[in-house]
Design an enzyme around this catalytic site. Structure first.
Site, mmCIF file in Angstrom:
data_model
loop_
_atom_site.group_PDB
_atom_site.id
_atom_site.type_symbol
_atom_site.label_atom_id
_atom_site.label_comp_id
_atom_site.label_asym_id
_atom_site.label_seq_id
_atom_site.Cartn_x
_atom_site.Cartn_y
_atom_site.Cartn_z
ATOM 1 N N HIS A 217 45.388 80.618 31.374
ATOM 2 C CA HIS A 217 46.059 81.161 30.283
ATOM 3 C C HIS A 217 47.088 80.224 29.307
ATOM 4 O O HIS A 217 47.916 80.879 28.909
ATOM 5 C CB HIS A 217 46.674 82.607 30.420
ATOM 6 C CG HIS A 217 45.618 83.667 31.192
ATOM 7 N ND1 HIS A 217 45.558 83.527 32.479
ATOM 8 C CD2 HIS A 217 45.001 84.589 30.650
ATOM 9 C CE1 HIS A 217 44.693 84.593 32.755
ATOM 10 N NE2 HIS A 217 44.290 85.103 31.521
ATOM 11 N N HIS A 397 25.844 47.186 20.825
ATOM 12 C CA HIS A 397 25.128 45.939 20.882
ATOM 13 C C HIS A 397 25.781 45.026 21.677
ATOM 14 O O HIS A 397 25.164 44.243 22.680
ATOM 15 C CB HIS A 397 24.720 45.460 19.530
ATOM 16 C CG HIS A 397 23.910 44.367 19.658
ATOM 17 N ND1 HIS A 397 22.524 44.454 20.164
ATOM 18 C CD2 HIS A 397 24.135 42.981 19.234
ATOM 19 C CE1 HIS A 397 21.931 43.436 19.994
ATOM 20 N NE2 HIS A 397 22.902 42.251 19.590
ATOM 21 N N GLY A 398 26.888 44.793 21.658
ATOM 22 C CA GLY A 398 27.811 43.684 22.275
ATOM 23 C C GLY A 398 27.896 43.883 23.711
ATOM 24 O O GLY A 398 27.772 43.038 24.534
ATOM 25 N N GLY A 400 25.797 45.819 25.346
ATOM 26 C CA GLY A 400 24.306 45.874 25.863
ATOM 27 C C GLY A 400 24.024 44.242 26.324
ATOM 28 O O GLY A 400 23.395 43.958 27.068
ATOM 29 N N SER A 441 17.776 46.405 21.770
ATOM 30 C CA SER A 441 17.437 44.966 22.222
ATOM 31 C C SER A 441 17.442 44.342 23.564
ATOM 32 O O SER A 441 16.697 43.598 23.799
ATOM 33 C CB SER A 441 19.117 44.249 21.720
ATOM 34 O OG SER A 441 20.097 45.005 22.388
ATOM 35 N N ARG A 539 17.957 51.704 14.859
ATOM 36 C CA ARG A 539 18.965 52.659 14.700
ATOM 37 C C ARG A 539 19.598 52.919 13.341
ATOM 38 O O ARG A 539 19.960 53.784 12.663
ATOM 39 C CB ARG A 539 20.022 52.708 15.827
ATOM 40 C CG ARG A 539 20.332 53.963 16.477
ATOM 41 C CD ARG A 539 21.493 53.466 17.434
ATOM 42 N NE ARG A 539 21.251 53.184 18.679
ATOM 43 C CZ ARG A 539 20.576 54.128 19.715
ATOM 44 N NH1 ARG A 539 20.529 55.437 19.259
ATOM 45 N NH2 ARG A 539 20.461 53.826 21.016
ATOM 46 N N ASP A 552 22.791 41.694 10.509
ATOM 47 C CA ASP A 552 22.126 42.498 11.478
ATOM 48 C C ASP A 552 22.501 41.923 12.791
ATOM 49 O O ASP A 552 22.582 40.874 13.220
ATOM 50 C CB ASP A 552 20.599 42.265 11.418
ATOM 51 C CG ASP A 552 19.788 43.167 12.740
ATOM 52 O OD1 ASP A 552 20.231 44.392 12.982
ATOM 53 O OD2 ASP A 552 19.224 42.285 13.745
ATOM 54 N N GLY A 554 21.634 42.087 16.070
ATOM 55 C CA GLY A 554 20.265 41.621 16.783
ATOM 56 C C GLY A 554 20.141 40.234 16.453
ATOM 57 O O GLY A 554 19.961 39.335 17.374
HETATM 58 P P1 ADP Z 1 20.219 50.153 20.099
HETATM 59 O O1 ADP Z 1 19.810 50.166 18.494
HETATM 60 O O2 ADP Z 1 19.316 50.920 21.052
HETATM 61 O O3 ADP Z 1 21.539 50.681 20.012
HETATM 62 P P2 ADP Z 1 21.150 47.484 20.261
HETATM 63 O O4 ADP Z 1 22.315 48.021 19.465
HETATM 64 O O5 ADP Z 1 21.346 46.909 21.541
HETATM 65 O O6 ADP Z 1 20.119 48.696 20.597
HETATM 66 O O7 ADP Z 1 20.297 46.505 19.455
HETATM 67 C C1 ADP Z 1 20.060 46.778 17.982
HETATM 68 C C2 ADP Z 1 19.518 45.582 17.358
HETATM 69 O O8 ADP Z 1 18.173 45.591 17.970
HETATM 70 C C3 ADP Z 1 19.373 45.467 16.019
HETATM 71 O O9 ADP Z 1 20.105 44.830 15.458
HETATM 72 C C4 ADP Z 1 17.866 44.870 15.685
HETATM 73 O O10 ADP Z 1 18.158 43.451 15.767
HETATM 74 C C5 ADP Z 1 17.128 45.182 17.007
HETATM 75 N N1 ADP Z 1 16.177 46.017 16.903
HETATM 76 C C6 ADP Z 1 16.200 47.317 16.862
HETATM 77 N N2 ADP Z 1 14.849 47.866 16.544
HETATM 78 C C7 ADP Z 1 14.104 46.833 16.626
HETATM 79 C C8 ADP Z 1 12.671 46.922 16.095
HETATM 80 N N3 ADP Z 1 11.809 47.659 16.106
HETATM 81 N N4 ADP Z 1 12.142 45.288 16.209
HETATM 82 C C9 ADP Z 1 13.213 44.454 16.287
HETATM 83 N N5 ADP Z 1 14.385 44.310 16.476
HETATM 84 C C10 ADP Z 1 15.023 45.521 16.552
HETATM 85 MG MG MG Z 2 23.164 49.911 19.363
#
Ligand code: ADP
Ligand code: MG
Length: 570
Positions: A217, A397-398, A400, A441, A539, A552, A554
């Site tokens: 509570h 992304h970093g 991963g 990625s 995404r 970008d 990636g």
């Molecule tokens: P998530 O989007 O699953 O979180 P990451 O953040 O590790 O994966 O990677 C994002 C990167 O993946 C993007 O910046 C892009 O460069 C790449 N990416 C995402 N989808 C695709 C796709 N269909 N074809 C090519 N590259 C892609």
């Molecule tokens: Mg991502």
């Protein structure tokens, strides 16, 4: 903070109404609370519980077959009135007598006690029982002064199963008392809870500390101590309860880890891993585990651990089927798998089926070196890449890329040591990259490394033409799998210029390392140029416009990795 409020005065009534509307399959309203909306066997003992609101799923969430017959709903953190208990109990009665079972709080004791008298005066056979599982609220010699908290569900579950099994009122009451004697809970809080309409929490816990022995509570803990890791918290909870083992309790327990309102399921599961291993170390056999929200305190941050020590009868009653809005245990249809059936819990080990040719092994060694440089640069830039991804993506992304490249470099190094050629090395590195990285990625990098390896083989000479073909296979696989085109603002925008520049430079100079540098520079420029683009894949597509002005992630990480891969260590 409790944010979604109309009129704070109406909060309690509105929340009960919403619950009923969502759960007509289980409950019907009656003055003072809810009763089952399903038929019940005549002559069954009725179990009636209840208390203040703000503890969902306690108590109305447990009304249903195999569980309780009625729940009295008070107001937020305020016990119901005796007249309400009386009304709910009368509606819940099936002619077998009534057990009023509730948590040990002064208000509830008085109101349920008074209701018991009213019901007796009406001619009902009535017993009262209070749950006293909270070890922090009074010493063991004064168990009857202890509060009732999340252990209430464990006690009510077996008590209700006893009633469902046709036991008499006295037998059901005895089960309730035995279960209560064998049930102990210890709780901790990291943050207080806020009443609807209030601006301030009822109490606050110092940042980085935890309050041990809180009440549900909003009563603050008995003492504060450093928060520590999930493992530390588990240790404290287990140690506290192991000091409290009921007499003659045996070793078989149900362990319930209960979130108090804003602890996340993910955190609870992490903690439960530690809890179960510590319970096993303490010699207990965890017969059943329960992780979730069983007794909350509005938005309180924190958790509690309940142990119910079983005997044979309690174990049968614990596993008996029940069904309610918040707690269900289906009747087991299929027998459990035989203990001899086992599953792999680790990924397939990487093995070298056949040693690579000398030339392919030499190439594999260079690839392992290159992957270590890629690992280093990606780890060094992890947070920058994460920030880039957070602009329009999910910011992972970093992390991963760092995880993926670290696992890939390690796999390559191990495979090379075992005599792997280029194909086996790249396939192993690719598999581990994908497994450890996750995300888009990770899938693309894993597939691309594997494709490059397939192109190189394990026993072919790795000459200039083979290097060009492998790079082409890398990019082709990304395009085939990801279906992105140049201009979609993905890794492809850095990959295609890299591949083109590499092919041209190898052809004109014949020097692969030099050509790689030229290609990496072209890739870096192209990656930077993606800042002007709007993403059409992945995404980031959803928040496309937001990413204009930022490259970008990636593409940037690819260019960075390509540049590092090409810089020889010697
Ligand atoms: P998530 O989007 O699953 O979180 P990451 O953040 O590790 O994966 O990677 C994002 C990167 O993946 C993007 O910046 C892009 O460069 C790449 N990416 C995402 N989808 C695709 C796709 N269909 N074809 C090519 N590259 C892609
Ligand atoms: Mg991502």
């Amino acid at each position: 903070m409790t944010r979604l409020v109309n009129d704070p005065v109406e909060f309690s009534a509105e929340l009960v109404d919403g619950f009923i509307q969502a759960n007509t399959r289980y409950v019907r309203p009656v003055y003072g609370g809810v009763v089952r909306s399903t038929e019940t066997k005549p002559g069954k003992v009725a179990i009636v519980t209840g208390g203040g609101l703000g503890h969902y799923p306690g108590f109305m969430g447990w009304v249903g077959p195999g569980l309780v017959d009625g729940a009295v709903t008070g107001k937020v953190f305020a016990s119901p009135a005796a007249s309400q208990v009386h009304s709910v109990a009368k509606a819940a009665d099936h002619g077998g007598g009534i057990l009023l079972a509730y948590l040990n709080y002064a208000g509830d004791m008085l109101q349920f006690g008074m209701a018991g008298e009213l019901l007796k005066a009406d001619g009902f056979d009535v017993r009262n029982a209070a749950v006293t599982d909270d070890v922090a609220s009074a010493p063991v010699e004064e168990t009857d002064k202890r509060r009732g908290i999340a252990g209430g569900l464990a006690v009510l579950k077996v008590t209700s199963a006893a009633a469902e099994a046709g036991m008499t009122l006295d037998q059901v009451t005895a089960v309730c008392q035995r279960a209560n004697d064998r049930t102990r809970t210890c709780g901790i809080a990291f943050s207080g809870c806020t009443l609807p309409g209030a601006d301030e929490p009822l109490f606050e816990v110092t940042e980085g500390k935890m309050a041990v022995g809180l009440g549900v509570h909003g009563e603050p803990g008995i003492y504060e101590t450093d928060l520590g890791t999930a493992d530390d918290v588990a240790q404290l909870l287990v140690d506290t309860l192991m000091n409290e083992v009921p007499q003659g309790a045996g070793t078989r327990v149900v362990a319930m880890l209960n979130g108090l309102g804003s602890a996340k399921y993910e955190e609870l599961f992490v903690t439960f891993t530690s809890v179960t291993s510590k319970l096993r170390d303490a010699g207990l056999d965890v017969v059943d585990g329960q992780v979730g929200e069983f007794m909350t305190s509005l938005d309180m941050g924190g958790l509690s651990l309940t142990l119910m020590w079983l005997d044979d009868d309690l174990e049968t009653l614990w596993f008996a089927p029940c069904d309610s809005a918040a707690y269900s245990r289906p009747a087991l249809q299929d027998p459990p798998l035989d203990a001899s059936v086992t599953f792999n819990t680790e990924p397939e080990p990487l093995t070298v089926q056949q040693e690579g040719s000398a030339s392919s092994r030499a190439a594999a060694a260079l690839i392992a070196d290159a992957l270590e440089r890629v690992r280093d640069v990606l780890n060094a830039n992890e947070s920058m890449l994460g920030d880039l991804d957070a602009v329009a993506g999910d910011g992972d992304h970093g992390a991963g890329m760092a995880r993926g490249s670290t696992a890939a470099a390690q796999a390559a190094r191990e495979l090379v040591a075992e005599g792997a050629g280029a194909q086996t090395t790249l396939a192993g590195a690719g598999a581990r990259w994908t497994e450890h990285s996750g995300g888009a990625s990770g899938a693309l990098w894993g597939a691309a490394l594997t494709a490059a390896g397939n192109s190189l083989g394990d026993d072919r000479d790795v000459d200039n033409a083979a290097a060009v073909a492998a790079v082409q296979a890398f990019v082709d696989s990304v395009i085939t799998l990801g279906k992105a085109n140049v201009g979609d603002k993905t890794i492809v925008d850095a990959l295609v210029p890299f591949t083109q520049a590499f092919g041209t430079a190898v052809e004109s100079s014949g020097d692969v390392s030099q050509a790689w540098q030229t290609a990496a520079a072209a890739s870096e420029e192209a990656a930077a140029g993606t800042e002007a683009l709007v993403p059409r894949m992945g995404r980031a597509r959803v928040l496309g416009e937001r990413s204009v002005g930022s490259p970008d992630p990636g593409a940037v990480s690819f260019a960075m990795a390509a540049k590092a891969a090409g810089v020889a260590t010697d």
